[in-house]
Design a protein around this motif. Structure first.
Motif, PDB file in Angstrom:
ATOM      1  N   VAL A   1       0.854  -1.188   0.000  1.00 42.61           N
ATOM      2  CA  VAL A   1       0.000   0.000   0.000  1.00 42.61           C
ATOM      3  C   VAL A   1       0.889   1.237   0.000  1.00 42.61           C
ATOM      4  O   VAL A   1       1.734   1.403   0.879  1.00 42.61           O
ATOM      5  N   LYS A   2       0.700   2.082  -1.005  1.00 45.27           N
ATOM      6  CA  LYS A   2       1.479   3.313  -1.105  1.00 45.27           C
ATOM      7  C   LYS A   2       0.540   4.512  -1.082  1.00 45.27           C
ATOM      8  O   LYS A   2      -0.469   4.534  -1.778  1.00 45.27           O
ATOM      9  N   SER A   3       0.896   5.488  -0.262  1.00 46.91           N
ATOM     10  CA  SER A   3       0.144   6.735  -0.217  1.00 46.91           C
ATOM     11  C   SER A   3       0.742   7.705  -1.223  1.00 46.91           C
ATOM     12  O   SER A   3       1.958   7.822  -1.335  1.00 46.91           O
ATOM     13  N   VAL A   4      -0.124   8.392  -1.960  1.00 46.51           N
ATOM     14  CA  VAL A   4       0.348   9.373  -2.937  1.00 46.51           C
ATOM     15  C   VAL A   4      -0.427  10.663  -2.736  1.00 46.51           C
ATOM     16  O   VAL A   4      -1.530  10.661  -2.180  1.00 46.51           O
ATOM     17  N   PRO A   5       0.126  11.791  -3.168  1.00 47.16           N
ATOM     18  CA  PRO A   5      -0.594  13.058  -3.027  1.00 47.16           C
ATOM     19  C   PRO A   5      -1.925  13.016  -3.755  1.00 47.16           C
ATOM     20  O   PRO A   5      -2.068  12.353  -4.787  1.00 47.16           O
TER      21      PRO A   5
ATOM     22  N   THR B   1     -15.698  12.992 -11.683  1.00 49.21           N
ATOM     23  CA  THR B   1     -14.969  11.943 -10.966  1.00 49.21           C
ATOM     24  C   THR B   1     -13.494  12.013 -11.323  1.00 49.21           C
ATOM     25  O   THR B   1     -13.133  12.005 -12.499  1.00 49.21           O
ATOM     26  N   PRO B   2     -12.599  12.105 -10.350  1.00 46.68           N
ATOM     27  CA  PRO B   2     -11.175  12.225 -10.658  1.00 46.68           C
ATOM     28  C   PRO B   2     -10.637  10.950 -11.282  1.00 46.68           C
ATOM     29  O   PRO B   2     -11.064   9.851 -10.953  1.00 46.68           O
ATOM     30  N   LYS B   3      -9.707  11.119 -12.185  1.00 45.28           N
ATOM     31  CA  LYS B   3      -9.042   9.964 -12.760  1.00 45.28           C
ATOM     32  C   LYS B   3      -7.992   9.464 -11.784  1.00 45.28           C
ATOM     33  O   LYS B   3      -7.387  10.248 -11.066  1.00 45.28           O
ATOM     34  N   PRO B   4      -7.761   8.158 -11.760  1.00 44.43           N
ATOM     35  CA  PRO B   4      -6.747   7.646 -10.838  1.00 44.43           C
ATOM     36  C   PRO B   4      -5.370   8.132 -11.242  1.00 44.43           C
ATOM     37  O   PRO B   4      -5.105   8.352 -12.425  1.00 44.43           O
ATOM     38  N   PRO B   5      -4.478   8.337 -10.278  1.00 43.62           N
ATOM     39  CA  PRO B   5      -3.125   8.765 -10.612  1.00 43.62           C
ATOM     40  C   PRO B   5      -2.413   7.675 -11.388  1.00 43.62           C
ATOM     41  O   PRO B   5      -2.769   6.504 -11.293  1.00 43.62           O
ATOM     42  N   PRO B   6      -1.418   8.037 -12.185  1.00 40.91           N
ATOM     43  CA  PRO B   6      -0.705   7.020 -12.953  1.00 40.91           C
ATOM     44  C   PRO B   6       0.003   6.043 -12.036  1.00 40.91           C
ATOM     45  O   PRO B   6       0.456   6.396 -10.957  1.00 40.91           O
ATOM     46  N   ALA B   7       0.068   4.793 -12.477  1.00 40.03           N
ATOM     47  CA  ALA B   7       0.747   3.776 -11.681  1.00 40.03           C
ATOM     48  C   ALA B   7       2.235   4.072 -11.635  1.00 40.03           C
ATOM     49  O   ALA B   7       2.787   4.672 -12.552  1.00 40.03           O
ATOM     50  N   PRO B   8       2.903   3.681 -10.555  1.00 38.83           N
ATOM     51  CA  PRO B   8       4.357   3.828 -10.520  1.00 38.83           C
ATOM     52  C   PRO B   8       4.983   3.124 -11.720  1.00 38.83           C
ATOM     53  O   PRO B   8       4.478   2.115 -12.196  1.00 38.83           O
ATOM     54  N   THR B   9       6.071   3.692 -12.211  1.00 40.77           N
ATOM     55  CA  THR B   9       6.697   3.157 -13.410  1.00 40.77           C
ATOM     56  C   THR B   9       7.097   1.701 -13.217  1.00 40.77           C
ATOM     57  O   THR B   9       7.781   1.346 -12.275  1.00 40.77           O
ATOM     58  N   ILE B  10       6.637   0.854 -14.115  1.00 41.32           N
ATOM     59  CA  ILE B  10       7.010  -0.558 -14.119  1.00 41.32           C
ATOM     60  C   ILE B  10       7.580  -0.863 -15.493  1.00 41.32           C
ATOM     61  O   ILE B  10       6.948  -0.593 -16.511  1.00 41.32           O
ATOM     62  N   ASN B  11       8.786  -1.395 -15.516  1.00 40.65           N
ATOM     63  CA  ASN B  11       9.415  -1.712 -16.785  1.00 40.65           C
ATOM     64  C   ASN B  11       8.884  -3.049 -17.270  1.00 40.65           C
ATOM     65  O   ASN B  11       9.196  -4.093 -16.719  1.00 40.65           O
ATOM     66  N   ASN B  12       8.020  -3.007 -18.294  1.00 40.02           N
ATOM     67  CA  ASN B  12       7.436  -4.253 -18.776  1.00 40.02           C
ATOM     68  C   ASN B  12       8.222  -4.842 -19.936  1.00 40.02           C
ATOM     69  O   ASN B  12       7.743  -5.710 -20.642  1.00 40.02           O
ATOM     70  N   ASP B  13       9.423  -4.336 -20.157  1.00 34.64           N
ATOM     71  CA  ASP B  13      10.303  -4.909 -21.166  1.00 34.64           C
ATOM     72  C   ASP B  13      11.703  -4.915 -20.585  1.00 34.64           C
ATOM     73  O   ASP B  13      12.603  -4.244 -21.070  1.00 34.64           O
ATOM     74  N   LEU B  14      11.870  -5.669 -19.509  1.00 29.34           N
ATOM     75  CA  LEU B  14      13.095  -5.636 -18.724  1.00 29.34           C
ATOM     76  C   LEU B  14      14.309  -6.101 -19.512  1.00 29.34           C
ATOM     77  O   LEU B  14      15.439  -5.806 -19.141  1.00 29.34           O
TER      78      LEU B  14
END
Length: 373
Positions: free
Chosen positions: A129-133, A148-161
């Protein structure tokens, strides 16, 4: 006693009012049934549910466990939902979705007033669980009411490691990070973990089909003085890589490579010598080559112009363009080239160059030789 319909209706209404009052904190407070809820305000909290690798998770059932009947919500297609919780004390939240273990965590707005939480499902049932502004609610040009607010972008995940290096930081608030990659064909892959300040564990898993770690394939630990590499021949499919801190906070760098895609194919050997001048360094610690001989005969492999110790290894091809059985090896140094002279049957072969010391340039050549020594 004669039945009186008016008294029956009044009695039913009184019972209904008692039931409602017992489950609504505001009413209990007004009639002093539960002094603990009096004066406690509620706040809206935005929840974004994700898989362990940061993909949105829709249709998650959210139950806020507080006084009275649990409030139930479901996340939308973006994994977003808004719930109301008490502004004081711990509030238990339960998340459930078919195919995943139930996830449970607490929210305490006194300790952490952030109203946006990103929740990543975990196979253990204890989500990250991460808290974000809070993100401002966009206003509509048609209606004065906020949309309705849009969800904040997900933390960067490298999907082509397997295409580049990724740097990260591990701490007590962020003890592990996960990445994933997908293979369309069987491949020889490398995962190299370095630039750590304290011990960090790298673990390779299969994907269980829901974006969560499945079976563990292998693991290794990197230290300040000892980077580690996981090199494996894997079948087609999706895989998850987890980097986890051991004891202390640490930064890290993870570099993924698909050696099968990066192999240098010399093709069928003829009368001409094949040569490749190149270099090995921290971003390219190994280089694979492939060659084919049409008829049984001698082959000469020659490695020179190195500044640091470099090993050359000859393998059979396993039939899928991947290293099979090791045939022989040799070592090149600054003062002595590495040579392999071998009689080989017709077929495909793989050569591996790997640095054993610091960065180094090199010149690698291969040719047919009628009389191998």
């Amino acid at each position: 006693m004669k039945y009186n319909p008016i008294l029956f209706i009044l009695g039913t209404l009184i019972i209904a009012a008692i039931v409602v009052g017992a489950n609504v904190p505001e009413i209990r407070c007004k009639i002093s049934w539960d002094s603990k809820v009096c004066g406690v305000t509620q706040k809206e909290v935005e929840l974004i549910t994700q898989t362990s690798i940061g993909e949105s998770l829709a249709g998650v059932k959210i139950q806020v466990i507080a006084q009275g009947t649990p409030e139930v919500q479901y996340t939308d297609n973006n994994g977003y939902a808004k719930v109301r919780i008490s502004s004081k004390g711990d509030v238990r939240v339960n998340l459930s979705k078919s195919g995943y273990p139930s996830q449970n965590f607490n929210i305490n707005l006194e300790n952490d007033p952030s109203i946006v939480r990103i929740i990543r499902f975990d196979a253990s049932g204890q989500p990250e669980v991460k808290s974000v502004p809070s993100f401002p609610q966009p206003t509509s040009s048609v209606s004065p009411n906020p949309s309705t607010p849009k969800p904040p972008p997900a933390p960067t995940i490298n999907n082509d490691l397997l295409t580049k290096s990724v740097k990260g930081n591990l701490s007590s608030q962020n003890e592990k990070e996960r990445y994933y990659f997908t293979l369309g064909n069987p491949s020889n892959i490398s995962l190299y973990l370095d630039e750590v300040e304290n011990e960090a564990l790298i673990t390779l898993y299969t994907d269980n089909g829901n974006g969560l770690p499945g079976n563990e394939i292998t693991e290794a630990t990197a230290t300040l003085y000892k980077p580690v590499e996981i090199e494996k021949i894997l079948g087609s499919g999706k895989y998850i890589v987890e980097i986890k801190r051991r004891i202390e906070d640490t930064k890290y760098r993870i570099t993924g490579s698909n050696y099968t895609k990066k192999i240098n194919d010399f093709g069928s050997l003829g009368n001409d010598k094949k040569t490749d001048p190149s270099a090995l360094n921290k971003d390219k610690r190994k280089q694979y080559y492939r060659f084919t001989i049409g008829n049984p005969g001698g082959v000469s492999l020659y490695l020179d112009q190195v500044q640091n110790e470099t090993q050359i290894t000859l393998y059979t091809d396993n039939g899928n363009g991947l290293p099979g059985n090791e045939i022989t090896e040799a070592t090149a140094t600054r003062s002595q080239p590495g040579k392999i002279e071998k009689n080989l049957a017709s077929g495909n072969y793989i050569v591996l160059l790997s640095k054993r010391g610091g960065d180094t340039p090199y010149s690698f050549s291969i040719k047919l030789s009628s009389q191998p020594q």
